[in-house]
Motif scaffolding. Structure first.
Motif, short mmCIF file in Angstrom:
data_model
loop_
_atom_site.label_atom_id
_atom_site.label_comp_id
_atom_site.label_asym_id
_atom_site.label_seq_id
_atom_site.Cartn_x
_atom_site.Cartn_y
_atom_site.Cartn_z
N GLY A 1 0.77 -1.25 0.00
CA GLY A 1 0.00 0.00 0.00
C GLY A 1 0.79 1.29 0.00
O GLY A 1 0.29 2.34 0.40
N SER B 1 1.91 3.21 -2.59
CA SER B 1 1.37 4.23 -3.49
C SER B 1 0.03 4.75 -2.98
O SER B 1 -0.28 5.93 -3.12
N THR C 1 4.49 -0.30 -9.40
CA THR C 1 5.40 0.81 -9.60
C THR C 1 6.73 0.24 -10.06
O THR C 1 7.29 -0.62 -9.39
N PRO D 1 9.46 1.14 -5.33
CA PRO D 1 8.74 -0.06 -5.72
C PRO D 1 9.12 -1.22 -4.81
O PRO D 1 10.16 -1.21 -4.18
N ASP E 1 -8.07 -1.98 8.20
CA ASP E 1 -9.49 -2.29 7.98
C ASP E 1 -9.70 -3.77 7.71
O ASP E 1 -10.70 -4.36 8.10
N ALA F 1 -4.83 3.16 4.67
CA ALA F 1 -4.53 4.18 3.67
C ALA F 1 -5.75 4.38 2.77
O ALA F 1 -6.10 5.50 2.41
#
Ligand code: GTP
Ligand code: MG
Length: 624
Positions: A33, A35, A85, A106, A162, A197
């Motif tokens: 997570g 990015s 990425t 990355p 979450d 995020a």
């Protein structure tokens, strides 16, 4: 490739010049997570250009894809196609406090080479871990490398909370395990932050769902990272990059140049250069095409003149007297991350870059290897003799604790003291093969070279003619005569003059130019260090044979310092050295058996040298 997100005019320039600018790197395993977190930060701090968010959302709607915060970053087409990425993407944003450059690293290990080589810099790191997936291979690897790069401000973001219903126990488990891992590597994370995020929990806004957490949000945390300015307050560390000479007639001053890593210095301060331990006082600070500041501080690249004309070489570390000095030694324990294609093995010479120093280095021992793909740790002979054979080498992508030995003393600090000068890089051939950090000094004991030489001597098979018989016949003993002096041509001329006289007077002698042993040294500083070491070793071995054969074996070694001579002395054992200095040298006066002024006449030089050789009983008698 840089993605400039906040695109107001002049931003980039401001970013490079602005003092309130901070470099962050975000690392973590693939898909944990990174990015998304950055995208969220950009949105929540209002850093996106007008309409950008809406545009990306509309694009997603048109293509029937769920919106992803990561798309904001993964703006390049190729990246979006692959969904990962592929290069370190930089983006810029600002908070009320300052501007940031964030490197979205990355989930691939190669990007770290950029950081190792200094192509990228980061003052702090966010390490991301997926709460549901837990600690993965690259979580470990990146943690290790961030620690080895000396990034002290490390915060662990436990993302996707979450997915585990914001469960504190899950968070605590990750914290416990990962903290233990990082601390094993000498890294101390500032804190762990539970985050989602995607949902924006604890990114910029506090999330009510994690009421059990009362620490800062990610945004509060990055604003709380400390700027490197505080480096000024630390002890002075200035790796000497170069020494420039004033070329004006009669001016023999020199300028010592380099960038201050930590601390500060001003004219009048007393400094010491390590490892040579030479001392001097700063006479002036010099800037190139600019006014020199009164006080030079961390980050500044300047020149310094000294009140005393001491002879030092690039690669030394300038420290300030009265402050904690760096350590000096040839052996230390270190953690390193091996990136080389070929494994790191014993008995091979690599090159160590530490500060401005470049020295050959060898692996003495692998103390343990922490395999990033698991948590197994192979212990070495020191701790566990049974498993010593397990891991006599360091393989690609291993994180290992090793014992290293340099071919000559280097100045360094320890991890946790001054990172800048405890960090190093190892080069194998022309490739950067590792980054690492010095953990501790190691007790000296016999060096690798001493061990090799004593083994050589033990196995030396003698001929039928002993030294005494040769001495009686030749009217002189065997001796290795080394000419040292800053002006090479002068040293060579006098050395050859001595050879000529000895030969014409029936003595057994041989002059060998160093270049004949291994050719001219490479221009490239990297190779030069290794080639010179090779030359010294071969010269020493040759001298051992020549002196054993009863010859007066002569060479010139213009730039030799004490350490070079010690090495030759060791290699030439059991025979001694006879050191002649010509004019100025890096040697202490007592290191020489004979000292010649630079402008000495050749005949006088021969006379002085024969006198000294005769006094020492090497040459029995002479007549001029
Ligand atoms: P690479 O660049 O490929 O290394 O991945 P990355 O670490 O940048 O991960 P990225 O941000 O692309 O997120 C990967 C996936 O995880 C995406 O589908 C995100 O939507 C999802 N994701 C990110 N953060 C969260 C989160 O907090 N909760 C949930 N449920 N999913 C998230
Ligand atoms: Mg990414």
């Amino acid at each position: 490739m840089a993605i400039v997100v906040s695109e107001e005019p002049g931003t980039l320039e401001a970013v490079t010049n602005n003092e309130a600018q901070f470099d962050l790197v975000v690392v973590g395993h693939v898909d944990h997570g990174k990015s998304t977190l950055i995208g969220r930060l950009l949105v929540d701090t209002g850093s996106l250009p007008q309409g950008e968010l809406e545009q990306v959302k509309a694009h997603c709607a048109r293509t029937a894809r769920p919106f992803e915060y990561a798309f904001l970053l993964d703006a390049l087409k190729a990246e979006q196609a692959q969904g990962i990425t592929i290069d370190t993407a930089r983006c810029f944003f600002r908070t009320a406090r300052r501007r940031y450059t964030i490197n979205d690293a990355p989930g691939h290990v190669e990007f770290l080479k950029n950081m190792v080589t200094g192509a990228a810099r980061a003052e702090a790191a966010l390490l991301l871990i997926d709460a549901a997936e837990g600690i993965r291979e690259n979580s470990r690897r990146h943690g290790a490398i961030v620690s080895m790069l000396g990034i002290r401000q490390v915060v662990v973001v436990v993302n996707k909370m979450d997915l585990v219903n914001y469960d504190q126990a899950a968070f605590d488990r990750i914290e416990k395990e990962y903290r233990a891992f990082l601390e094993h590597l000498g890294a101390r994370p500032l804190r762990f932050i539970p985050v989602s995020a995607r949902d924006g929990v604890n990114v910029a806004a506090r999330g009510g769902v994690v009421d059990w957490y009362d620490g800062p949000t990610v945004l509060e945390q990055i604003d709380a990272f400390v700027k490197e300015e505080e480096q000024h307050e630390r002890p002075l560390r200035l790796p000497v990059q170069d020494i420039y000479k004033f070329t004006e007639e009669g001016d023999d001053r020199r300028i010592v140049a380099g960038t201050i890593e930590t601390g500060s210095v001003r004219a009048g301060d007393e400094v010491v250069f390590l490892p040579s331990r030479k001392r001097a006082r700063i006479a002036s600070i010099e800037a190139f095409n600019a006014e020199a500041p009164e006080r030079a501080v961390a980050g500044q690249a300047l020149g310094y003149t000294l009140t005393e004309q001491i002879y030092i070489k690039p690669g030394e570390l300038m420290c300030r007297l009265g402050e904690e000095p760096a350590r000096v030694g040839t052996r230390f324990r270190a953690n390193l991350f091996w990136m080389g294609r070929a494994p790191m093995i014993q008995g091979k010479r690599y090159k160590l870059k530490l500060g401005a120093a470049r020295v050959p280095v060898e692996l003495v021992e692998v103390i343990n290897v922490c395999d990033a793909s698991g948590i197994s740790i192979h212990e070495s002979a020191i701790r566990n003799p049974q498993s010593a054979i397990d891991k006599p080498q360091v393989d690609r992508h291993d994180i290992a604790e090793v014992l290293l030995e340099t071919a000559r003393p280097v100045a360094f600090d320890l991890a946790g003291e001054i990172e800048q000068t405890s960090r190093f890089v190892i080069v194998d051939g022309d490739q950067i093969a590792a980054c690492g950090i010095v953990l501790a000094e190691a007790e000296s004991g016999p060096t690798l070279l001493e061990r090799r030489v004593s083994q050589r001597e033990e196995n030396w098979e003698k001929g039928a003619v002993g030294a005494a018989r040769r001495t009686a016949q030749y009217r002189h003993g065997g001796k290795f005569i080394v000419f040292v002096g800053e002006r090479r041509e002068r040293a060579v001329e006098l050395a050859r003059q001595l050879e000529l006289w000895l030969h014409e007077n029936g003595r057994h002698t041989y002059y060998l130019a160093l270049g004949n042993v291994l050719g001219e040294l490479a221009e490239n500083a990297t190779r030069r260090v290794m080639e010179r070491e090779e030359q010294l070793l071969r010269l020493g071995e040759l001298a051992r044979m020549m002196t054993d054969a009863g010859l007066l074996f002569i060479t010139t070694l213009p730039e030799a310092d004490q350490h070079d001579l010690d090495k030759l002395r060791l290699l030439n054992a059991p025979f001694e050295l006879f050191v002649v200095t010509v004019g100025e040298t890096a040697l202490a006066p007592e290191a020489a058996q004979a000292r010649l002024p630079e402008d000495v006449k050749a005949n006088d030089a021969v006379l002085i040298l024969l006198g000294a050789l005769c006094d020492l009983g090497i040459v029995m008698d002479y007549e001029i």
